[in-house]
Every structure is written in C-alpha cells, then in structure tokens.
Enzyme design. Structure first.
Site, PDB file in Angstrom:
ATOM      1  CE  LYS A 175       9.013  -3.524  10.008  1.00  0.00           C
ATOM      2  NZ  LYS A 175       8.203  -4.659  10.714  1.00  0.00           N
ATOM      3  N   GLY A 231     -14.207 -12.343  24.214  1.00  0.00           N
ATOM      4  CA  GLY A 231     -15.149 -11.850  23.779  1.00  0.00           C
ATOM      5  C   GLY A 231     -15.848 -12.820  22.720  1.00  0.00           C
ATOM      6  N   GLY A 257      -8.416  -8.761  14.274  1.00  0.00           N
ATOM      7  CA  GLY A 257      -7.014  -8.867  13.723  1.00  0.00           C
ATOM      8  C   GLY A 257      -6.684 -10.194  12.931  1.00  0.00           C
ATOM      9  CB  SER A 258      -4.401 -11.771  10.813  1.00  0.00           C
ATOM     10  OG  SER A 258      -3.547 -10.682  10.718  1.00  0.00           O
ATOM     11  N   GLY A 287       8.947 -19.726   3.914  1.00  0.00           N
ATOM     12  CA  GLY A 287       8.329 -18.420   3.619  1.00  0.00           C
ATOM     13  C   GLY A 287       9.114 -17.211   3.202  1.00  0.00           C
ATOM     14  N   GLY A 288       9.092 -16.792   1.942  1.00  0.00           N
ATOM     15  CA  GLY A 288       9.686 -15.741   1.562  1.00  0.00           C
ATOM     16  C   GLY A 288       9.409 -14.455   1.342  1.00  0.00           C
ATOM     17  CG  LEU A 313      12.299 -11.986   2.499  1.00  0.00           C
ATOM     18  CD1 LEU A 313      11.664 -11.289   1.208  1.00  0.00           C
ATOM     19  CD2 LEU A 313      13.371 -12.896   1.916  1.00  0.00           C
ATOM     20  N   GLY A 319       2.354 -16.492   5.487  1.00  0.00           N
ATOM     21  CA  GLY A 319       1.124 -15.627   5.481  1.00  0.00           C
ATOM     22  C   GLY A 319       0.400 -15.227   6.821  1.00  0.00           C
ATOM     23  CG  HIS A 338      23.557  18.725  -2.425  1.00  0.00           C
ATOM     24  ND1 HIS A 338      23.557  17.108  -3.275  1.00  0.00           N
ATOM     25  CD2 HIS A 338      24.849  19.038  -2.341  1.00  0.00           C
ATOM     26  CE1 HIS A 338      25.061  17.037  -3.542  1.00  0.00           C
ATOM     27  NE2 HIS A 338      25.680  17.922  -2.651  1.00  0.00           N
TER      28      HIS A 338
END
Length: 459
Positions: free
Chosen positions: A53, A116, A146-147, A182-183, A188, A269, A442
């Site tokens: 980000k 570990g 995690g991944s 990969g979309g 993206l 992925g 507003h």
C-alpha cells in the site's frame, strides 16, 4: 530426547494472530515464546499489506502529476525514481519492525529467530539463525506459519525466476514491460501501480474475467479501469510454456500466440506454509489444500495445539487473522468464541478501490436468497465530484420482505472507508432505513449512502 525449555505458550510464526496472542498472554504472566524464521511481525508489515500500500500510494501520487493540467497545475519535467520509491517503503518497514520489537520487550514475550519444526507433541526444535539449536516445549502451541505466493508447474515458469510480490516491492529499476500472471488482488494492485510509474503492463488471466468470482458489473468495471489506464488485459488465456529470464527477456506461450516482456510477476494465489514443519509427526492433520485442519474454535487434531491465520485456511486477510486471535484468546482464557458466521469484509486497493461485505448478487442467487437491489453511480456523490473521482458505483442488497442489509459493494474513491459504515450497521442489525435517514456530513463520501438507500425498491 534432547533437553527442552518449558513454556506456557509457544507460537510458531509471528504473523498477526500469533504475535497478538503472544503479547497478550505474556502480559498476563504466561511464559511465552515466538519462533520466527525471518520477518519480525510476519508478512503484513514486511513484504505484503503495508509495504504494497506504501508503493501503491506512491503510484497514485505519480498519477496526479500526470493529471496536473486537470487541476490547473502546469506540467513540468519530472520522473519516477524507483530506488526512492523502494527506500520510502523500506523506511516505513524499518519503523514497523522497531515497533514490533518494542512490543515484545513491553509484553515480556520472547522472540526466537530461527527455523522451527515439531519433533514431538507440543515440542518445537529451532535451528537458530545465529547458529545452534533450541528445543521449546509449550503447554499450548499455536501454529501461525502463514502462506506464500503459489508457483504452478507450468513448463519453464520456475526456471524463468519470476517476481512474486516480495521481489516486485524491492525493484529499484522500472520494468520496461511487466507481464502479470494472474488477475486477482495482488496482480491488479501491482499492475496498476507499475503502469502509473511508467511501465508497459500486460495482465494475463486464465479465467473469463478479472477477479472472476465477483458480479459481472464489478469485473467489467475493473477491466475498464485497467484498459483506460493503458494496461493490456488478456482473459481466457492459459499459459502453456515460459521461456527466458524475468528481468531480462521473457516469453509466455499461450493458445493465442506469444507474449513477450522484460519482467514476469506471478500473482496466481497463495499456498500455506505447512510443509517441512513436522506436522505429521505430532498428529496435526492437513486438508487437501495443505491447510491445517481446525474446528470452529481453531483447535487442530492434536491436543493443546491451535492454528491461526492463512495456514489454518482462514480467509487470507490480516483482519481475519486478527479475529482468529480473538477466537483463540477467548477459548484459552475461559470464553467461548467461534469462527462460524463471522463477516469477511475485503478491499481491493486499486485506485479507485473495490470494497465488499456480505452477499454479492452472484452469491445471493447461488444460495437462493431473494433480494432488492439498490445501485447509484459515484458521480451522484457530491464529494466524488469535488475530487474529480467519479468512476464507479455503490450498490446494496436488501432482503425481500424486510429491511435487513444483506450485502454492500462499493467501487470508487475511499470505498473501504465507506464500507465500514455499512458493515457496522449490518453488525448492529440496523435496517437500511437507519442509514437512509441518518444525518451524514456534507460533503463526504459516506453521504452517498443516503442516496443509495433512498433508492431501494419497495418490497
């Protein structure tokens, strides 16, 4: 067995749920250790959510330079310095790591840097990064490994040494032509960022649409955004073979011909980090996708062992990992909390953003849930007009014969922030009329919710 050190809690991996459990339980007086192979705090502050980000915002600033004339600013000479983009990101990451180390000091949780693996029930042997080994045994063990980016077995793909998001965020030179395989979310977000920095970008997606599980109006809007920014989009395109080296010259062979570029980014992925950590030795079972099998309280098939986050098959979002922390903490401290029925909000951080919570139209139809649809264009939101950011729409699904909000989607500026307003209303069980009739400031983006919910068809 070799000598082991006794702990109340041992956490394998330092991602969001694991570190929060460690800090909390250690602060309560439990002897706690966290084993981390490389990234203090896990992937989010180091190589994923926050760094991406940071870079994406830099690309947004670059886009404003290109749009300067639109805002009455005369364009001058300027260029993107990717080394400076990278260094800004690195500075932020260094600050986040320092924050995490301070949290370990404050809480009393011990951070053990090393690799570990289970060698016996509730017992983890750590090959230390600094050399040597330690063996930690916990009354409670939490798996939080995690991944990682998934690399499929396409011929020549691994040999081409493609970028993943990790390497892409470390580039100090702008790719001449970046091919994104990969979309989905990662593909993206980075495709738009590098296009705005100045790269030629091609997105290759094997399915019939980008983010193909979303509603057709959403996928169409995202594809139009990409094309309008000069990103080449190739859907229904499967890659048969890859030649060359990413960073030099790479060629993708498809059924429609060849695609040539200088850099290749794989964004197809993720896969859980459950291999090679000894799960099979201690009765911790995995499913067909190699996620750790857990019940609704995130307990594994081994007594006293829990699993959280991506490796446990939870939706791959940091905010869901943080809720996994709350689930396990409750169950370890006498409470009763489960993962079933929880809301899963998400946000695609393109510019503009895509945010959704609850049911999409596709999901409602698949489940046989009747709904009334309200939808308004972003150009109807006055704040969007002041920003010259009128691309997109707001839409909501309202139950048939009632006033309950079933789902909400926003594609537009500040979509993630606007979604949070609706999500809170959904959590509170408020009828859609509460937002319709609320006095909203507003001009703000959230003010658009009044117009959206005023357009709900009569039931």
């Amino acid at each position: 067995m070799s000598h082991y050190e006794e702990y109340d809690v041992v956490v394998l991996g330092s991602g969001a749920p694991g570190k929060l459990l460690a800090w909390t339980l250690a602060s309560q007086g439990r002897r706690t250790a966290v084993v981390e192979r490389r990234y203090v705090g896990g992937s989010c502050p180091n190589i994923a959510c926050l760094p991406s980000k940071n870079v994406i915002h830099g690309a947004r600033v670059a886009s404003y330079f290109r749009r300067g004339a639109e805002f009455g600013i005369t364009n001058g000479d300027w260029k993107v310095d990717m080394a400076a983009v990278r260094d800004r990101k690195r500075k932020m990451v260094a600050g986040l790591v320092a924050f995490h180390l301070e949290k370990y000091r404050e809480s009393g949780a011990e951070l053990v840097m090393g690799d570990g693996r289970f060698i016996a029930p509730k017992t983890i042997e750590v090959t230390l990064n600094a050399g040597g080994t330690r063996t930690l045994r916990g009354q409670t063990v939490i798996i939080d490994t995690g991944s990682r980016a998934r690399m499929d077995d396409t011929t020549g793909l691994a040999e081409a040494r493609p970028l993943t998001h990790v390497e892409a965020l470390e580039l100090d030179q702008l790719p001449e032509h970046l091919i994104v395989l990969g979309g989905g979310y990662v593909g993206l977000e980075l495709a738009q960022a590098f296009r705005r920095f100045g790269s030629r970008v091609t997105v290759v997606e094997r399915n019939g649409a980008l983010i193909h599980r979303e509603d057709p109006d959403v996928t169409d809007a995202i594809e139009h955004l990409c094309r309008d920014e000069g990103i080449e989009v190739l859907t229904r395109t499967a890659v048969d073979r890859v030649e060359g080296q990413s960073g030099e010259s790479v060629r993708l062979h498809t059924g429609h011909g060849g695609i040539e570029g200088t850099h290749l980014l794989v964004a197809g992925g993720r896969t859980p980090n459950t291999d090679g950590i000894g799960l099979e030795k201690v009765g911790v079972e995995t499913d067909g996708k190699r996620h750790v099998k857990v019940d609704e309280r995130l307990q594994t098939t081994a007594e006293g062992v829990w699993a959280v986050g991506d490796c446990a098959g939870s939706p791959y979002f940091t905010h869901i990992g943080e809720d996994d922390f709350r689930v396990v903490l409750a169950n370890l401290t006498g409470g009763d909390r489960v993962t079933t029925g929880r809301q899963v909000p998400f946000c695609l951080f393109t510019d503009p953003e895509l945010a959704r919570v609850g049911l999409s139209e596709r999901e409602a139809r698949e489940r046989g849930v009747g709904y009334r649809l309200a939808k308004v264009p972003m150009e109807a939101v006055f704040r969007a007009q002041t920003l010259s950011e009128t691309r997109g729409f707001l839409k909501a699904l309202i139950e048939e014969g009632g006033d309950r909000i079933l789902g909400f989607t926003a594609f537009g500026a500040e979509a993630g922030e606007v979604m949070a307003v609706v999500q809170v209303a959904m959590l509170a069980g408020l009828p859609y009329t509460a937002l319709r009739d609320a006095i909203l400031t507003h001009p703000t983006m959230a003010e658009g919710l009044a117009g959206l919910f005023s357009s709900v068809p009569r039931g």
